[in-house]
Design a protein around this motif. Structure first.
Motif: not given
Length: 218
Positions: A45-51, A66-80
């Motif tokens: 997840l960290e590699k993905a966020k870095s890229a 932006f992408l938010e990482i919390q342990g094994n959880r990934l949250t993707i914040h996306q505009s409409r």
């Protein structure tokens, strides 16, 4: 091992256990949770966020903020964003060049197709966006690809590489220039030629996209 290889191989080692999508008036929040070896997942997840951060800092080609990482959880914040019509083919060539630049940064989109790419008035953007092209769901390996654009070399090697992204761009190019019916006809009768075009890179690939029209398949 390249960053792209690392991201793909890590993704095949763990399972997607849940996903939740919250749609708000101005944005979409997608939360995905994975199971597996925690350190491996967090590293992937960290590699993905870095890229992702790298490609967005150069050329914003997704509607994701932006992408938010919390342990094994990934949250993707996306505009409409509402899609607009673009008649300027140079906008598409710029987007194609940006996708290849993202590939070089270690990011593979995998699922580039007409439904997942919009023009927002300033440029083409990917909207259906996830960091991994290969995960396990319900005990089955799934690839984040559009089947006609899954390059045969990638299929054979059971991975997703820039070849599949470039084949997706070829599909978009034909749809942009010729419409859906002609695009399907060309993919059906000239698949091997299109697969060969996807093997090219950089300015040569952009040149081939520029020259791609029905006259090339007479």
């Amino acid at each position: 091992m390249s960053q792209t290889d690392s991201m793909n191989s890590y993704a095949s080692d763990f399972c997607e256990t849940s996903r939740y999508v919250k749609v708000l008036p101005d944005r979409v929040i997608k939360t995905i949770e994975y199971s597996g070896e925690s350190q491996t997942i967090e590293l992937a997840l960290e590699k993905a966020k870095s890229a992702f951060d790298e490609i967005q800092s150069v050329r914003a080609i997704t509607t994701v903020k932006f992408l938010e990482i919390q342990g094994n959880r990934l949250t993707i914040h996306q505009s409409r964003t509402h899609s607009k019509r673009s008649t300027n083919f140079s906008d598409f060539l710029y987007f194609s060049s940006a996708v290849m630049q993202a590939n070089r940064s270690g990011w593979i989109f995998g699922d580039i197709n007409y439904k997942n790419v919009i023009f927002d008035g300033t440029g083409f953007k990917v909207i259906d966006f996830e960091p991994f092209t290969k995960v396990i769901r319900n005990k089955q390996v799934e690839y984040q690809v559009t089947p006609p654009y899954f390059h045969p070399i990638d299929k054979l090697s059971a991975t997703v590489t820039p070849l599949t992204d470039r084949l997706g761009l070829i599909g978009l190019c034909l749809r942009f220039k010729l419409g859906l019916r002609k695009q399907k006809e060309i993919f059906s009768s000239n698949a091997s030629t299109l697969h060969e075009i996807a093997l090219t890179e950089g300015t040569l690939f952009i040149e081939k996209l520029h020259n791609l029209d029905k006259r090339a398949f007479v």
